[in-house]
Design an enzyme around this catalytic site. Sequence first.
Site, PDB file in Angstrom:
ATOM      1  N   TYR A 199       7.203   2.477   8.825  1.00  0.00           N
ATOM      2  CA  TYR A 199       6.453   1.240   8.616  1.00  0.00           C
ATOM      3  C   TYR A 199       7.261   0.321   7.707  1.00  0.00           C
ATOM      4  O   TYR A 199       7.761   0.741   6.664  1.00  0.00           O
ATOM      5  CB  TYR A 199       5.102   1.552   7.957  1.00  0.00           C
ATOM      6  CG  TYR A 199       4.240   0.338   7.719  1.00  0.00           C
ATOM      7  CD1 TYR A 199       3.750  -0.417   8.781  1.00  0.00           C
ATOM      8  CD2 TYR A 199       3.887  -0.055   6.423  1.00  0.00           C
ATOM      9  CE1 TYR A 199       2.939  -1.533   8.563  1.00  0.00           C
ATOM     10  CE2 TYR A 199       3.070  -1.159   6.195  1.00  0.00           C
ATOM     11  CZ  TYR A 199       2.599  -1.895   7.267  1.00  0.00           C
ATOM     12  OH  TYR A 199       1.792  -2.984   7.048  1.00  0.00           O
TER      13      TYR A 199
ATOM     14  N   LYS B   5       5.586  -2.094  -4.047  1.00  0.00           N
ATOM     15  CA  LYS B   5       4.812  -1.037  -4.705  1.00  0.00           C
ATOM     16  C   LYS B   5       5.199  -0.847  -6.180  1.00  0.00           C
ATOM     17  O   LYS B   5       4.849  -1.682  -6.992  1.00  0.00           O
ATOM     18  CB  LYS B   5       4.883   0.245  -3.878  1.00  0.00           C
ATOM     19  CG  LYS B   5       4.296  -0.039  -2.473  1.00  0.00           C
ATOM     20  CD  LYS B   5       3.984   1.137  -1.603  1.00  0.00           C
ATOM     21  CE  LYS B   5       3.150   0.678  -0.414  1.00  0.00           C
ATOM     22  NZ  LYS B   5       3.759   0.832   0.896  1.00  0.00           N
TER      23      LYS B   5
ATOM     24  N   ASP C   6      14.586   0.590   3.567  1.00  0.00           N
ATOM     25  CA  ASP C   6      13.290   0.110   3.121  1.00  0.00           C
ATOM     26  C   ASP C   6      12.786   1.099   2.067  1.00  0.00           C
ATOM     27  O   ASP C   6      12.246   2.156   2.396  1.00  0.00           O
ATOM     28  CB  ASP C   6      12.327   0.017   4.303  1.00  0.00           C
ATOM     29  CG  ASP C   6      10.922  -0.369   3.864  1.00  0.00           C
ATOM     30  OD1 ASP C   6      10.694  -0.496   2.639  1.00  0.00           O
ATOM     31  OD2 ASP C   6      10.054  -0.532   4.743  1.00  0.00           O
TER      32      ASP C   6
HETATM   33  C1  LIG Z   1       3.866  -0.287   1.949  1.00  0.00           C
HETATM   34  C2  LIG Z   1       5.127  -0.415   2.686  1.00  0.00           C
HETATM   35  C3  LIG Z   1       5.551  -1.658   3.190  1.00  0.00           C
HETATM   36  C4  LIG Z   1       4.696  -2.884   3.144  1.00  0.00           C
HETATM   37  O1  LIG Z   1       4.431  -3.319   1.855  1.00  0.00           O
HETATM   38  P1  LIG Z   1       3.158  -4.281   1.606  1.00  0.00           P
HETATM   39  O2  LIG Z   1       3.255  -4.600   0.148  1.00  0.00           O
HETATM   40  O3  LIG Z   1       1.960  -3.486   1.983  1.00  0.00           O
HETATM   41  O4  LIG Z   1       3.326  -5.474   2.459  1.00  0.00           O
HETATM   42  C5  LIG Z   1       6.798  -1.724   3.757  1.00  0.00           C
HETATM   43  N1  LIG Z   1       7.585  -0.638   3.847  1.00  0.00           N
HETATM   44  C6  LIG Z   1       7.207   0.573   3.390  1.00  0.00           C
HETATM   45  C7  LIG Z   1       8.142   1.726   3.489  1.00  0.00           C
HETATM   46  C8  LIG Z   1       5.956   0.727   2.815  1.00  0.00           C
HETATM   47  O5  LIG Z   1       5.572   1.931   2.397  1.00  0.00           O
END
Ligand SMILES: *Cc1c(COP(=O)(O)O)cnc(C)c1O
Length: 428
Positions: free
Chosen positions: A144, A267, A239
């Site tokens: 994701y 995060k 990411d």
């Molecule tokens: C949570 C997450 C996102 C998205 O971040 P948001 O602040 O919810 O937009 C993107 N990449 C990874 C790996 C994530 O865990």
Amino acid sequence: MIYQRSSALFKEAKTVIPGGVNSPVRAFNAVGGTPIFAKSAKGAYVFDEDGNRYIDYINSWGPMLLGHAFPPVVEAVIEKTKEGTSFGMPTAIETEIAELAISMVPNIDKIRFVNSGTEACMSAIRLARGFAKKDKIIKFSGCYHGHSDSFLIAAGSGAVTFGTPNSPGVTQGTAKDTLLATYNDINSVNALISSNPNEIAAIIIEPVAGNMGCIPPIDGFLENLRQICDANDILLIFDEVMTGFRLAKGGVQALKNVNADIVCFGKVVGGGLPVGAFAARNEIMDYLAPIGPVYQAGTLSGNPLAMAAGLAMLKAINTDKGLMNRLEEKTKYLHNGIAEALNKNNVTHTINRIGSMISVHFTDQTVVDFDSAAKGNNETFKKFFHGMLNEGVYIAPSAFETWFITDALTYEDLNTTIAAVERIANTL
Ligand SMILES: *Cc1c(COP(=O)(O)O)cnc(C)c1O
């Protein structure tokens, strides 16, 4: 547990907010029942509107590495608020947090702050395409990268949980530029590169996956990706929205000693306020507006309250030498305790763990990619989830999510959690 007030609040919320929630993963669609409304949280605990207390393993889906209402973060935000909450002008604290982040993370010269992980990944991919002057990207099934169009293709947790891996509204034109590989399968990457010669700008990956449960990379996988990218003039994007400042001070780049070309954060970097960031070496970052041609902007980007929270958080992580070890020890203790409780009751399971990330999959197979994660028994998970909830332990309401271990958890909390698993294991 009584959920009277949560139920009433949910009913009311549904009339004015789609599904009653502002982010789908908060709904209980995958497990049934009514979402719990949070009222407050402190340390390792979250309290709901009915006054129930839970040991929290969601921790705002990752940010609360040091526990809820972490005093240095709370103080920093309160003090900053008194000076005004947004200016639309540069502020000193933006440079301060940028300098600290760059000193903690290997291989980055410059960083830009945005408002979410979604925005970080979306901007990173635009920058990569602009810099590489190519259109296509490779992502991995089950990873994701936020909800921007290019990434809503086999997109892990939220999207998978709701059975809409390809969302309506994402155009064919966009979807065709996102190629799908299999996590931990280097041959799947090689095949895509051979069939799309000189067309791939970037490979984006969760270097430790957390959105199909926790799935660490197998030995050599990230190293191989690095080599393939170098050989084919492809940018490698890590990411690290979930893993950054969590699995190591310097993220997975530091943990696994593999360099990415662009790194995305979110995060933990915001300490619980809306913050994302992306970073790279000078050559790439200077390709961004206002000095480069790739446009990217934000009215509230680098917001002083968000930066104050993030700075307090990063400082705490940076100065606490024992933190990562403590987190890993606690996670390992939990792993052993849960495994023992499930084994005693002959509950088929596989536990994946790395650092402060852990997930329990109800399958007897090793879980290394999306397909193996999807083999988990969802009926067992539902019973497990509601059983734990009833015991006062709050885990994510989806089998495709990681548990996030916070430093605020005591061994007593971990023992309480393990005892809860023991009590419910024979009902699974
Ligand atoms: C949570 C997450 C996102 C998205 O971040 P948001 O602040 O919810 O937009 C993107 N990449 C990874 C790996 C994530 O865990």
